[in-house]
Design a protein around this motif. Structure first.
Motif: not given
Length: 261
Positions: A221-235
């Motif tokens: 989130a600090q680097f605005l990597a929204t796709d990584v945030v979504f990956v973490g949320i789904f995990i």
């Protein structure tokens, strides 16, 4: 009346259709460009990023290391919370003094969001694993304890009187009547507590973490990597769903009479 509400009626097909509709709406929104990819990446981007993290890791650790760190914290905290909350909740259900003494502190901290006492965990316990596990334990303790207490208090007095009339001892009353009757409520409390624990994970891993799914989400989130945030949320969602499904299987094995009496 043979049933009430959704009793005996499967909902898997409805849930599957709902999931397909949500995914389709997500795909259509990204395909039509209605929302910037910075805020809502396409499903294909999230899948690609998951494959990249699975292959290369993230922030100096593999996906397995992040997942293991989070599972270790959650499962350790759950084991502590369950081992403490169930006997305390049962005691509060059968003993007036115990309820009077313990009810106030539990009801005081239970509504507080974990972020409100996160600074105290850091001040009192430092930035190691102890503070993280303590925060998760506190988040999971109250729902299990209150569910155990509610299970005891919902026990019909007729069952107790019937067992007494047959000569049951206090120990037999507890093992054969009180605990089995409270077990459905206890398992429901455990299932709710695990959901709260996974919801608290991100807050717990704010404390100087370098491993964990929550850490991965906050770092991305600090680097605005929204796709990584979504990956973490789904995990996290997959782990929470799996734990809830495991508790439901346990309920089916231990309390098959639930909802039938």
């Amino acid at each position: 009346m043979t049933s009430f509400g959704i009793a005996g009626r499967p909902t898997a097909a409805i849930s599957l259709v709902t999931a397909v509709v949500i995914l389709s709406a997500w795909w259509a929104t990204s395909w039509l460009g209605l929302v910037s990819p910075l805020f809502l990446p396409a499903p294909a981007e999230v899948v690609t990023q998951f494959a990249n993290i699975y292959r290369d890791g993230y922030a100096g650790a593999s996906l397995g290391e992040h997942l293991f760190a989070s599972l270790f914290r959650i499962l350790t905290a759950a084991a502590i919370a369950i081992s403490l909350a169930i006997p305390i909740g049962l005691l509060m259900g059968v003993n007036r003094v115990a309820k009077g003494v313990l009810d106030t502190p539990i009801e005081f901290y239970w509504p507080l969001p974990p972020l409100s006492y996160l600074p105290l965990m850091i001040i009192w316990l430092g930035i190691g694993e102890t503070s993280k596990i303590t925060l998760l334990t506190l988040a999971m303790f109250a729902p299990i304890c209150l569910s155990a207490q509610a299970g005891v208090r919902a026990l019909p007095i007729e069952r107790i009187n019937a067992a007494r009339s047959l000569g049951a001892s206090r120990f037999q009353l507890f093992t054969d009547i009180v605990f089995p009757s409270a077990l459905p409520e206890i398992l429901t409390g455990v299932r709710i507590a695990l959901g709260i624990g996974w919801g608290t994970l991100v807050a717990a891993e704010l404390i100087a973490s370098t491993r964990g799914i929550g850490f991965m989400i906050m770092s991305a989130a600090q680097f605005l990597a929204t796709d990584v945030v979504f990956v973490g949320i789904f995990i996290i969602a997959a782990c929470a769903f799996s734990s809830a499904a495991a508790i439901r299987l346990l309920e089916a094995a231990l309390v098959p009479w639930k909802g039938r009496t």
